[in-house]
Design an enzyme around this catalytic site. Sequence first.
Site, PDB file in Angstrom:
ATOM      1  N   VAL A  19       0.869  -1.136  -0.026  1.00 41.46           N
ATOM      2  CA  VAL A  19       0.053  -0.147  -0.083  1.00 41.46           C
ATOM      3  C   VAL A  19       0.841   1.315   0.101  1.00 41.46           C
ATOM      4  CG1 VAL A  19      -1.921  -1.050   1.184  1.00 41.46           C
ATOM      5  CG2 VAL A  19      -0.293  -0.247   2.502  1.00 41.46           C
ATOM      6  N   CYS A  20       0.186   2.468  -0.234  1.00 42.43           N
ATOM      7  CA  CYS A  20       0.876   3.755  -0.330  1.00 42.43           C
ATOM      8  C   CYS A  20       1.631   3.988   1.006  1.00 42.43           C
ATOM      9  CB  CYS A  20      -0.309   4.783  -0.641  1.00 42.43           C
ATOM     10  SG  CYS A  20       0.484   6.480  -0.493  1.00 42.43           S
ATOM     11  N   PRO A  21       2.966   4.315   0.816  1.00 47.02           N
ATOM     12  CA  PRO A  21       3.765   4.738  -0.209  1.00 47.02           C
ATOM     13  C   PRO A  21       4.635   3.932  -1.013  1.00 47.02           C
ATOM     14  CG  PRO A  21       4.619   5.529   1.781  1.00 47.02           C
ATOM     15  CD  PRO A  21       3.732   4.512   2.063  1.00 47.02           C
ATOM     16  N   TYR A  22       4.393   2.730  -0.247  1.00 49.07           N
ATOM     17  CA  TYR A  22       5.591   1.638  -0.918  1.00 49.07           C
ATOM     18  C   TYR A  22       5.937   1.461  -2.285  1.00 49.07           C
ATOM     19  CZ  TYR A  22       6.511   1.222   4.108  1.00 49.07           C
ATOM     20  OH  TYR A  22       6.776   1.478   5.443  1.00 49.07           O
TER      21      TYR A  22
END
Lengths: 83, 356
Positions: A19-22
């Site tokens: 999930v964000c920000p990965y």
Amino acid sequence: MGELSSKTPDQTLDVLGRVCPYPLVLSKKAVEKMSSGQLLKVLCDAPASAEDSIPKWAEKQGLKFESVKVAGSDSWELYIQKS
Amino acid sequence: METAAQGVTLGFIISGLVVGGLIGFVLQRGRFCMNTAFRDTIFIKDFTMFRAYLLALIIMIIGSNILNDMDIIHLKAQSFYPLANIIGGFIFGLGIVLAGGCGSGIVYRVGEGQMASWVAVLGFFLGIGATNSGVLKPVYDALRTVQVGPSGMTLMTVAGDTPTMKWIIIAVLCALLSIYVLMGKPFKVGKQKGFFWSVAAVLMGVLGVITFWASEHWGSPGFARGLNFTTPTGELFFTILTGDARSRFFPMYDLGMFKVTWAEFYIIGVPLGSYISARILKEFKWKIPPATEMLTVLGGSILMGFGAVCAGGCNVGQALTGFSTLSIGSIVATIFIILGNWTMVYFKFIKPMNED
């Protein structure tokens, strides 16, 4: 088929499930390690990253970018070419 | 706060759920995440979401102060506790990067099926509970012993406490912020699946103003509590665990044998609203991050809880709602939330990349 998505990528990065920000962080990292002209394909199913943050970053960096929504699934194939 | 003898009405519950639901819907639709807003400014030099935050803030400052002057709502500014505002804000800012979302971000992502956010909400409460009435309370009390200026000190306390001065300050501040927002071309609305950033920001700002009114009308007569995420999260879990919301600042109402606040219902409404939005957009999906990342999220969210309670609120409670009252404490907390965010982004995302 777009210009980038028809080519064979030099590297494929799988960030499915992340999930964000990965997805953005890992894509940025991968591109920075690549040499000029190489193509990165990112498999991503995080809408906020695939539709917002990665395209915005690619545009800022002046990278060639193409997004293909995978038919019948809720994921994307993102193509980023290092300039 | 002493318990109000009043019982909960149906309107109390429904209004809370509806207001929360609308907020959750807009947060999800607009991907309105203030952790992203602060992070992207230094990480990818993108200012879009930061402008969205400022636009929502402008609307909330003007809207809430108009309603206040019309005697429809009654704003109450927080006092300036420099140590608590600075240290708490900074720690909260560090925490949101580790937890992968701000106070509002983690709550709305619960409705998108992100398990990391479920963990983050639980960790957020652990931090809030420990700071409110547990092992971290002595630290909280120590930080709050230092107060500067009179209670509820605002920019007007410094510049001159007259209505004219208040509106001069608001006009100057909002004009400066507007110039910056306009540089992001907010009217050039692009076609996209969710809300365009400026649309999401306007809706958030308007909902923020509505929440000022609704929170006072239904849940806290004589004092507009406004939009926040920290105290409601704490109250909800305290009610679940002990039957008593243990609200220190806001009136509690009787619901059968339990003591509840209005904000508990809107905080339940937020993930419900975002769930509905995510379902419609087909963005709902259970997602489980790697175990180590889950641990980082847990640690980050506990920091968030501690930081937010010390600072007097999270990115919403202080950086939007508190800021709207022009409280100096809220403005200082906001600045240090952003500095904390930048610090952690540098050490977690920017520095490791440069070293490889």
